[in-house]
Design an enzyme around this catalytic site. Sequence first.
Site, PDB file in Angstrom:
ATOM      1  N   SER A  33       0.837  -1.209   0.000  1.00 50.56           N
ATOM      2  CA  SER A  33       0.000   0.000   0.000  1.00 50.56           C
ATOM      3  C   SER A  33       0.871   1.259   0.000  1.00 50.56           C
ATOM      4  O   SER A  33       1.931   1.292   0.634  1.00 50.56           O
ATOM      5  CB  SER A  33      -0.867  -0.002   1.265  1.00 50.56           C
ATOM      6  OG  SER A  33      -1.437   1.272   1.481  1.00 50.56           O
ATOM      7  N   TYR A  36      -1.930   5.656  -4.400  1.00 44.18           N
ATOM      8  CA  TYR A  36      -2.865   6.769  -4.247  1.00 44.18           C
ATOM      9  C   TYR A  36      -2.056   7.981  -4.671  1.00 44.18           C
ATOM     10  O   TYR A  36      -0.910   8.135  -4.238  1.00 44.18           O
ATOM     11  CB  TYR A  36      -3.278   6.951  -2.780  1.00 44.18           C
ATOM     12  CG  TYR A  36      -4.294   5.946  -2.301  1.00 44.18           C
ATOM     13  CD1 TYR A  36      -5.483   5.752  -2.977  1.00 44.18           C
ATOM     14  CD2 TYR A  36      -4.072   5.221  -1.128  1.00 44.18           C
ATOM     15  CE1 TYR A  36      -6.423   4.848  -2.519  1.00 44.18           C
ATOM     16  CE2 TYR A  36      -5.007   4.318  -0.668  1.00 44.18           C
ATOM     17  CZ  TYR A  36      -6.180   4.132  -1.367  1.00 44.18           C
ATOM     18  OH  TYR A  36      -7.106   3.245  -0.904  1.00 44.18           O
ATOM     19  N   THR A  85      -5.252   2.708  -7.544  1.00 42.39           N
ATOM     20  CA  THR A  85      -6.585   2.475  -6.970  1.00 42.39           C
ATOM     21  C   THR A  85      -7.577   3.493  -7.520  1.00 42.39           C
ATOM     22  O   THR A  85      -7.355   4.704  -7.405  1.00 42.39           O
ATOM     23  CB  THR A  85      -6.508   2.528  -5.431  1.00 42.39           C
ATOM     24  OG1 THR A  85      -5.619   1.487  -5.016  1.00 42.39           O
ATOM     25  CG2 THR A  85      -7.864   2.305  -4.788  1.00 42.39           C
ATOM     26  N   LYS A 145      -6.951  -0.766 -10.142  1.00 39.21           N
ATOM     27  CA  LYS A 145      -7.539  -1.557  -9.043  1.00 39.21           C
ATOM     28  C   LYS A 145      -8.833  -0.910  -8.556  1.00 39.21           C
ATOM     29  O   LYS A 145      -8.812   0.250  -8.133  1.00 39.21           O
ATOM     30  CB  LYS A 145      -6.542  -1.639  -7.879  1.00 39.21           C
ATOM     31  CG  LYS A 145      -7.120  -2.298  -6.632  1.00 39.21           C
ATOM     32  CD  LYS A 145      -6.101  -2.393  -5.517  1.00 39.21           C
ATOM     33  CE  LYS A 145      -6.636  -3.150  -4.319  1.00 39.21           C
ATOM     34  NZ  LYS A 145      -7.548  -2.387  -3.479  1.00 39.21           N
ATOM     35  N   HIS A 188     -12.921  -2.828  -2.946  1.00 39.69           N
ATOM     36  CA  HIS A 188     -12.121  -2.296  -1.845  1.00 39.69           C
ATOM     37  C   HIS A 188     -12.517  -2.952  -0.512  1.00 39.69           C
ATOM     38  O   HIS A 188     -12.581  -2.293   0.527  1.00 39.69           O
ATOM     39  CB  HIS A 188     -12.295  -0.781  -1.771  1.00 39.69           C
ATOM     40  CG  HIS A 188     -11.107  -0.051  -1.203  1.00 39.69           C
ATOM     41  ND1 HIS A 188     -10.278   0.725  -1.967  1.00 39.69           N
ATOM     42  CD2 HIS A 188     -10.613   0.027   0.058  1.00 39.69           C
ATOM     43  CE1 HIS A 188      -9.333   1.248  -1.199  1.00 39.69           C
ATOM     44  NE2 HIS A 188      -9.517   0.823   0.043  1.00 39.69           N
TER      45      HIS A 188
HETATM   46  C1  LIG Z   1      -7.476  -2.551   6.623  1.00 38.55           C
HETATM   47  C2  LIG Z   1      -7.528  -2.404   5.131  1.00 38.55           C
HETATM   48  C3  LIG Z   1      -6.706  -1.465   4.524  1.00 38.55           C
HETATM   49  C4  LIG Z   1      -6.735  -1.331   3.137  1.00 38.55           C
HETATM   50  N1  LIG Z   1      -5.881  -0.445   2.560  1.00 38.55           N
HETATM   51  C5  LIG Z   1      -5.867  -0.325   1.208  1.00 38.55           C
HETATM   52  C6  LIG Z   1      -4.950   0.547   0.575  1.00 38.55           C
HETATM   53  O1  LIG Z   1      -4.141   1.196   1.217  1.00 38.55           O
HETATM   54  N2  LIG Z   1      -5.014   0.648  -0.764  1.00 38.55           N
HETATM   55  C7  LIG Z   1      -5.908  -0.071  -1.533  1.00 38.55           C
HETATM   56  O2  LIG Z   1      -5.942   0.052  -2.754  1.00 38.55           O
HETATM   57  N3  LIG Z   1      -6.759  -0.939  -0.948  1.00 38.55           N
HETATM   58  C8  LIG Z   1      -6.755  -1.085   0.388  1.00 38.55           C
HETATM   59  N4  LIG Z   1      -7.605  -1.978   0.973  1.00 38.55           N
HETATM   60  C9  LIG Z   1      -8.453  -2.843   0.125  1.00 38.55           C
HETATM   61  C10 LIG Z   1      -7.727  -4.164  -0.190  1.00 38.55           C
HETATM   62  O3  LIG Z   1      -6.639  -3.947  -1.045  1.00 38.55           O
HETATM   63  C11 LIG Z   1      -8.645  -5.188  -0.843  1.00 38.55           C
HETATM   64  O4  LIG Z   1      -9.247  -4.601  -1.965  1.00 38.55           O
HETATM   65  C12 LIG Z   1      -9.719  -5.784   0.074  1.00 38.55           C
HETATM   66  O5  LIG Z   1      -9.290  -5.808   1.419  1.00 38.55           O
HETATM   67  C13 LIG Z   1     -10.079  -7.187  -0.367  1.00 38.55           C
HETATM   68  O6  LIG Z   1     -11.095  -7.712   0.386  1.00 38.55           O
HETATM   69  P1  LIG Z   1     -10.890  -8.729   1.618  1.00 38.55           P
HETATM   70  O7  LIG Z   1     -10.382  -7.934   2.763  1.00 38.55           O
HETATM   71  O8  LIG Z   1     -12.272  -9.240   1.826  1.00 38.55           O
HETATM   72  O9  LIG Z   1      -9.942  -9.825   1.196  1.00 38.55           O
HETATM   73  C14 LIG Z   1      -7.605  -2.134   2.351  1.00 38.55           C
HETATM   74  C15 LIG Z   1      -8.420  -3.081   2.981  1.00 38.55           C
HETATM   75  C16 LIG Z   1      -8.374  -3.222   4.351  1.00 38.55           C
HETATM   76  C17 LIG Z   1      -9.257  -4.277   4.989  1.00 38.55           C
HETATM   77  C1  LIG Z   2      -7.141   6.454   1.620  1.00 41.60           C
HETATM   78  C2  LIG Z   2      -7.486   5.160   2.277  1.00 41.60           C
HETATM   79  C3  LIG Z   2      -6.400   4.581   3.124  1.00 41.60           C
HETATM   80  C4  LIG Z   2      -6.330   3.132   3.243  1.00 41.60           C
HETATM   81  C5  LIG Z   2      -7.403   2.345   2.600  1.00 41.60           C
HETATM   82  O1  LIG Z   2      -7.439   2.186   1.399  1.00 41.60           O
HETATM   83  C6  LIG Z   2      -8.410   1.707   3.403  1.00 41.60           C
HETATM   84  O2  LIG Z   2      -8.425   1.885   4.620  1.00 41.60           O
HETATM   85  O3  LIG Z   2      -9.278   0.996   2.840  1.00 41.60           O
END
Ligand SMILES: Cc1cc2nc3c(=O)[nH]c(=O)nc-3n(C[C@H](O)[C@H](O)[C@H](O)COP(=O)(O)O)c2cc1C
Ligand SMILES: CCCCC(=O)C(=O)O
Length: 362
Positions: A98, A122, A148, A223, A247
């Site tokens: 990330s 981002y 993203t 993404k 997401h």
């Molecule tokens: C705690 C958390 C933080 C995340 N941070 C990001 C991020 O920084 N950038 C991003 O593109 N997606 C982020 N995501 C989305 C994940 O990349 C992903 O799309 C998603 O968690 C997939 O679903 P799952 O948790 O059911 O496996 C985040 C998801 C979670 C749960």
């Molecule tokens: C700008 C969002 C920061 C991290 C993220 O993608 C998430 O928490 O789902």
Amino acid sequence: MWGAKDNPKKMFHDYYQSGAEGEHTLNTTRDAFNSIKLKARALGDADAFKGTETTFLGHKIASPICLAPTAFHMLVNPEGECATARAAAGTKTLQCLSTWSNCSLEEVAEAAPDNLRILQCYFSRSDEVNKDIFERAEKAGYKALAVTVDTQILGNREADAENKFSLPKGIKMGTIAKYTSTHVTGVEGSGLDEYVRKYKHNGFTWKDILKIRQFTSLPIILKGIQCKEDAAKAVEYGADAIWVSNHGARQLDTTPASIEVLEECVQGVDGKIEVYFDGGVRRGTDVLKALALGASAVFIGRPQLWGLAIDGQKGVEDVLKILNSELQRSMILTDCQEVKDITKERVIHSAYCSPKYLTAKI
Ligand SMILES: Cc1cc2nc3c(=O)[nH]c(=O)nc-3n(C[C@H](O)[C@H](O)[C@H](O)COP(=O)(O)O)c2cc1C
Ligand SMILES: CCCCC(=O)C(=O)O
């Protein structure tokens, strides 16, 4: 009841676990996977099973199960994303880091130098910052950028607002630390909103995808694609791959589960570029279904965080190994000897996942 102020673990758990608003999408994702049925095949030769090796943009990986970008790994483990990187290396799979990692992209590359890694992006409002990050990524051996596209503004995560989520003192945003600060001024609601306001370019649109092409030679993956129109647009704008994702149900509530829109997104790219998938993958059978419906790799978000919280690098490796052994078992029982055998015919009710099903009178 504990308030988040007295119990930071609750604040971190809620941040990892929660979805947007009423969490309807989050709560229906398991049902969506389970409504797709697999076709068991008799007397496939289990001794002839070849394994789960596959490729990602031409790079070899031992398993199609990869690590999705999730922010702030140091909330549950002092080694943060370096531990996660070592787990990916230990299982020879891919880590997508990330932008909002606690360890910097260079530290992560150093922790697992031979590992296949890509960087989630981002965008900052400053082109200079964006260019600098791309250059750093390229120099540190990241093989692609995952841009993203589903977070123009942050989803309404009520638990984070109630908990007034913020990073504890001393935990930095490693990759972007030199461009922004994690200081929260104590405004109402979630500190995440303030981090976004300070750094993120919310006016980043399709034309900017063309612009960043000028800044980097790394492949660009979009993404957060969730419909066939955007999948086709991604091809039009020169993306090298799309990543179907909502997401983790953290952005717009009441959207379909991402497995329900996978097939239409695959139709949208019309075989021109690779399609990856995430959202609610918790079992090897889920992986098999996503691959059968057209994904060439899947990513896990929260399960890696639970593994990391419980047992650091080993915990993440265990999660990956369990999922991969479940995938192998499911492949054998559906008579797939290798990943390329996982075709649409392995799924019985794939029609349930297409838009036709949503409108059909049956
Ligand atoms: C705690 C958390 C933080 C995340 N941070 C990001 C991020 O920084 N950038 C991003 O593109 N997606 C982020 N995501 C989305 C994940 O990349 C992903 O799309 C998603 O968690 C997939 O679903 P799952 O948790 O059911 O496996 C985040 C998801 C979670 C749960
Ligand atoms: C700008 C969002 C920061 C991290 C993220 O993608 C998430 O928490 O789902």
